[in-house]
Motif scaffolding. Structure first.
Motif, PDB file in Angstrom:
ATOM      1  N   ALA A 107       0.896  -1.500  -0.110  1.00 43.51           N
ATOM      2  CA  ALA A 107       0.272   0.036   0.054  1.00 43.51           C
ATOM      3  C   ALA A 107       0.982   0.958  -0.058  1.00 43.51           C
ATOM      4  O   ALA A 107       1.782   1.648   0.423  1.00 43.51           O
ATOM      5  CB  ALA A 107      -0.986  -0.144   1.032  1.00 43.51           C
ATOM      6  N   SER A 138      -7.491  -5.206   0.695  1.00 42.74           N
ATOM      7  CA  SER A 138      -6.906  -5.124   2.306  1.00 42.74           C
ATOM      8  C   SER A 138      -6.643  -6.776   2.548  1.00 42.74           C
ATOM      9  O   SER A 138      -7.021  -7.720   1.358  1.00 42.74           O
ATOM     10  CB  SER A 138      -8.060  -5.080   3.316  1.00 42.74           C
ATOM     11  N   GLU A 147     -14.639  -6.809   0.837  1.00 47.66           N
ATOM     12  CA  GLU A 147     -13.117  -5.090   0.720  1.00 47.66           C
ATOM     13  C   GLU A 147     -12.209  -5.075  -0.407  1.00 47.66           C
ATOM     14  O   GLU A 147     -11.177  -4.331  -0.853  1.00 47.66           O
ATOM     15  CB  GLU A 147     -12.682  -4.508   0.928  1.00 47.66           C
ATOM     16  N   SER A 148     -11.802  -6.430  -1.486  1.00 52.83           N
ATOM     17  CA  SER A 148     -10.964  -6.781  -2.128  1.00 52.83           C
ATOM     18  C   SER A 148     -10.760  -6.293  -3.586  1.00 52.83           C
ATOM     19  O   SER A 148      -9.802  -5.625  -4.241  1.00 52.83           O
ATOM     20  CB  SER A 148     -10.752  -8.428  -2.506  1.00 52.83           C
ATOM     21  N   GLY A 197      -8.727   1.593  -0.317  1.00 54.95           N
ATOM     22  CA  GLY A 197      -8.827   1.730   1.131  1.00 54.95           C
ATOM     23  C   GLY A 197      -8.071   3.082   1.645  1.00 54.95           C
ATOM     24  O   GLY A 197      -8.542   3.417   3.064  1.00 54.95           O
ATOM     25  N   ARG A 198      -7.113   3.653   0.255  1.00 56.84           N
ATOM     26  CA  ARG A 198      -7.219   4.890   1.219  1.00 56.84           C
ATOM     27  C   ARG A 198      -6.210   5.963   0.073  1.00 56.84           C
ATOM     28  O   ARG A 198      -6.319   5.518  -1.195  1.00 56.84           O
ATOM     29  CB  ARG A 198      -5.972   5.230   1.712  1.00 56.84           C
ATOM     30  N   ASP A 217     -12.109  -2.556  -3.418  1.00 54.18           N
ATOM     31  CA  ASP A 217     -12.714  -1.326  -2.951  1.00 54.18           C
ATOM     32  C   ASP A 217     -10.980  -0.975  -2.807  1.00 54.18           C
ATOM     33  O   ASP A 217     -10.489  -1.463  -2.419  1.00 54.18           O
ATOM     34  CB  ASP A 217     -13.234  -1.661  -1.499  1.00 54.18           C
ATOM     35  N   GLU A 257      -4.025  -6.899  -1.507  1.00 53.50           N
ATOM     36  CA  GLU A 257      -4.166  -5.850  -1.038  1.00 53.50           C
ATOM     37  C   GLU A 257      -2.534  -4.661  -2.386  1.00 53.50           C
ATOM     38  O   GLU A 257      -1.655  -5.446  -2.578  1.00 53.50           O
ATOM     39  CB  GLU A 257      -3.597  -5.064   0.032  1.00 53.50           C
ATOM     40  N   SER A 290      -4.033   2.702  -2.461  1.00 51.56           N
ATOM     41  CA  SER A 290      -3.970   1.676  -2.319  1.00 51.56           C
ATOM     42  C   SER A 290      -5.491   0.798  -2.394  1.00 51.56           C
ATOM     43  O   SER A 290      -6.854   1.292  -1.968  1.00 51.56           O
ATOM     44  CB  SER A 290      -4.125   0.385  -0.473  1.00 51.56           C
TER      45      SER A 290
END
Length: 400
Positions: A77, A389, A363-364, A368-369, A366, A393, A386
């Motif tokens: 990430a 998760s 969340e694979s 993340g940040r 989605d 990730e 990223s």
């Protein structure tokens, strides 16, 4: 390699081609909040593009292009980015991470033609959280391993520093540089703390309570933001004469701030989110939070995204503010909000992964940040972040 995957930004860019036209159904966005038609930073004119879309994905802005980068090993990430000019930018985060392994620091540098990895010779370091630079020979990175650590790049090599010695109950989350001076946002057993690097030593200049997540500095003014002990937004302010205090801000239950950016001493912005909790039972989903300082007070600013979170902020000028984060209605694409001094508009980055039945995590697919930075002297923006998760990730790099 088991669950580990070697990811490049180029690979993520190719996955965009395969992903277009598919994806899971996203929840319909609630109606955007009405914004006063009187234009000002606190009450901007709503953008024509603020109408919510019920689609799982939205059209990605052609202005945001994936940038080819150095390979990051395994699950990775990118969490923060900064630039000192067209030929010098830095992105940081972590790599080789897993649910049962903390991972290793990741440092990427842009030299004007390509991103390449710069090794950080720090033993016991896991994740980098923040980066700040005033020039190619004055770069700080901060992060955490067994203890909090900071490292300085002088243009030729890294020097590790131990702001809190070897104690393991402190961490560092943000760094800001300005005019040869550097400040750090950290946290310990008693709450948030601000450090200043002066005369080749760290000095504790502010005990804030709560938690500090980020810091910015310009023209002798320093601002640190986070979450107070009461789970409300926290802002601390320092001046050139060394005076520090906690600034009075709106009481927003469940509010927290992730990033702060100073355009001038009378024009400061901070972003984060409002989360659900016992103090604000009417909040069912995380809501974006934007606060603005006009030189005399902080006020909340409405934005055309009702659900989500904001992670980054930067500005090219007073009428050219950019914010990055996630729109919960389109969680698979990076969100970018732009304020031109009168109204907000929004753009979306590419869809890196399509939803797949049986994927490893919900969340694979989605984001993340999302962090963002301007390139001084240009109109160029850089964004990092990223996707996914846990053991699934990958980091990404974007350029506008």
């Amino acid at each position: 390699m088991g669950n580990l995957r070697v990811i490049t930004v180029a690979v993520l860019g190719m996955s965009l081609i395969a992903a277009c036209g598919s994806g899971r159904a996203a929840p319909t966005l609630a109606p955007d909040r009405t914004v006063s038609p009187t234009p000002s930073p606190q009450n901007p004119v709503p953008s024509e593009s603020s109408a919510a879309s019920p689609a799982a994905t939205v059209a990605a802005s052609a202005a945001w292009a994936t940038a080819e980068g150095a390979r990051l090993s395994g699950n990775a990430a990118l969490l923060d980015v900064t630039a000192t000019g067209p030929r010098d930018a830095w992105a940081i985060g972590y790599q080789d991470s897993a649910e049962d392994r903390e991972g290793l620091p990741a440092v990427l540098r842009w030299d004007g033609s390509r991103w390449r990895e710069v090794k950080l010779p720090v033993v016991g370091a896991y994740h980098l959280e923040g980066v700040g630079a005033s020039g190619p020979d004055d770069v700080w990175v901060v992060g955490n391993g067994r203890s909090a650590f900071a490292a300085h790049w002088n243009g030729q090599s890294w020097t590790r520093q131990r702001p809190f010695g070897v104690t393991e109950d402190y961490r560092l989350d943000g760094v800001a540089t300005d005019g040869g001076k550097s400040w750090f946002a950290g946290n310990g057993p008693s709450g948030g703390v601000v450090l200043e690097w002066k005369e080749q030593e760290f000095h504790n200049v502010m005990n804030a309570g709560g938690t500090l997540n980020a810091i910015t500095a310009r023209e002798g003014d320093v601002w640190a933001v986070g979450v107070s002990e009461k789970r409300t937004p926290l802002v601390c302010h320092g001046t050139g004469d060394g005076t520090w205090d906690r600034t009075e801000i709106p009481e927003i239950p469940g509010g927290g701030l992730n990033r702060v950016w100073q355009i001038s001493p009378s024009d400061v912005w901070a972003v984060g989110e409002i989360t659900a909790g016992p103090d604000n039972p009417e909040v069912r989903y995380a809501q974006p939070l934007v606060l603005h300082w006009d030189g005399s007070r902080w006020t909340r600013v409405e934005v055309p995204v009702p659900r989500g979170t904001l992670h980054g902020i930067t500005a090219i000028g007073p009428g050219d503010l950019w914010v990055s984060g996630i729109d919960a209605g389109h969680a698979g694409q990076p969100l970018f909000l732009h304020f031109d001094g009168r109204r907000w508009s929004r753009e979306y980055g590419p869809l890196f992964r399509a939803y797949a039945e049986g994927q490893q995590y919900d969340e694979s697919d989605d984001v993340g940040r999302v962090g963002i930075a301007r390139v001084p002297g240009t109109g160029t923006l850089l964004a990092v972040g990223s996707i996914g998760s846990g053991d699934d990730e990958a980091g990404f790099l974007l350029r506008r």
